[in-house]
Design an enzyme around this catalytic site. Sequence first.
Site, mmCIF file in Angstrom:
data_model
loop_
_atom_site.group_PDB
_atom_site.id
_atom_site.type_symbol
_atom_site.label_atom_id
_atom_site.label_comp_id
_atom_site.label_asym_id
_atom_site.label_seq_id
_atom_site.Cartn_x
_atom_site.Cartn_y
_atom_site.Cartn_z
ATOM 1 C CG ASP A 1 5.371 46.478 12.111
ATOM 2 O OD1 ASP A 1 5.878 46.595 13.163
ATOM 3 O OD2 ASP A 1 4.652 45.611 11.789
ATOM 4 C CG HIS B 1 -0.330 44.067 11.552
ATOM 5 N ND1 HIS B 1 0.713 44.478 10.775
ATOM 6 C CD2 HIS B 1 0.360 44.188 12.862
ATOM 7 C CE1 HIS B 1 1.884 44.573 11.303
ATOM 8 N NE2 HIS B 1 1.702 44.568 12.712
HETATM 9 ZN ZN ZN Z 1 4.022 46.345 15.390
#
Ligand code: ZN
Length: 450
Positions: free
Chosen positions: A324, A273
């Site tokens: 994800d 991220h």
């Molecule tokens: Zn994750």
Amino acid sequence: MPAVVTYWAEHAWLPGADAPAVAPEVLIEAGPDGRITAVTPRSGPCPAGAVRLAGLTLPGQANAHSHAFHRALRGAVQVGSGTFWTWRDTMYQVAAALDPDRYLALATAVYAEMALAGITAVGEFHYLHHAPGGVRYADPNAMGAALVEAAARAGIRITLLDTCYLSAGFGAAPTEPQLRFSDGDADAWAARADALKDTGHARIGAAVHSVRAVPAEQLDTVAHWAAVRRAPLHVHLSEQTAENEACLAAHGVTPTRLLADHGVLGPRTSAVHATHLTEEDQRLLAGSGTTVCMCPTTERDLADGIGPARRLASLGSPISLGSDSHAVIDPFEEARALELDERLRTRTRGHWTAAELLRAGTEDGHASLGWPEAGRLAAGALADFCTIALDSVRTAGPGPELGAETAVFAASAADVRHLVVGGRHVVADGVHLGVPDVGRALVEAISALR
Ligand SMILES: [Zn+2]
């Protein structure tokens, strides 16, 4: 398996002296060890005895960040509004229904969906280790073993990123859902993870769930374990501003600085991220050679924000991509989102080339997962590749010389016609050869959790 399998690619995206380019009519030979033995231009139709791959053949896509069980949340978390944190409560409810058998069924279906989308390797960021209440299974690695077996059944490679997850927040003991994640302390995590071994299709890596979930003084233990094993080390980083604020309050530094001070950053590390970073954070990541794994479809789904991927890449961080939470599983969507999100943010075009985005999804993604010998169509590399149709309603029209641009900016997972892993045909003409009805497998595995 025969000694050598020869694939004839109608078009293939090959590394070049200056830049990768699309070449017509290429023979790709896969040897008995599952590696490419030769890549040879060969004009004319598919020769007898070769397997025909119509369309554009690309290196296999690496899905560098996955939580397989989040696939069961698809749709259900799109009702109403909520926040990242209410989304997490729903995710905990799904986790509560999983045991090793159910997780094997679910992950097999999810990884088969990945295979159909062109993915040849997945990085599974795995923290659901124990039975409800934190009770140990007879094999303390039963859940991880289920994920490794699921990847084998789905025909893809896996890096099991065994995740250390010890606390509910800075200085907070785990609460009920998190008892299943916690080994107690980092030494106990390391002792359990030690029992995991690499196999042909699986490699073992480590992960720090986040600076929220691993106390600062125990970060070094996880980093040391990965260093000794020369294993990949992944960590969720600054996805939410609340994490930054809590870290500053607890330690007086940003999460990135805390990771740097405890030896977590480096060339084998991937920060996932990296959405909300200071200038110093960006220099720490890039200067240490840390890869940054962007998950654009999840980051937009969870309203995280747009991370500074272009800036980090310019400073020197390799970029990888992951689906994800599996709001969708489509590596082409992840790749184009990197460019398109940047366009919306800056109101200018042309931040990434299609070749750069394909590299993130292939060569750099595989390196991030500890498979540096995969992700390119070249002799010596693992024979892992996928083929997309260039004549579908989405991809028809542009000439094949625009194949990279078409793949990144127009194709979807539905355009994947073939997948080859280790020289073995896993998806042929859009059909998974090991899991014939992937949709049905998903329905059965997910409905079993309700
Ligand atoms: Zn994750």
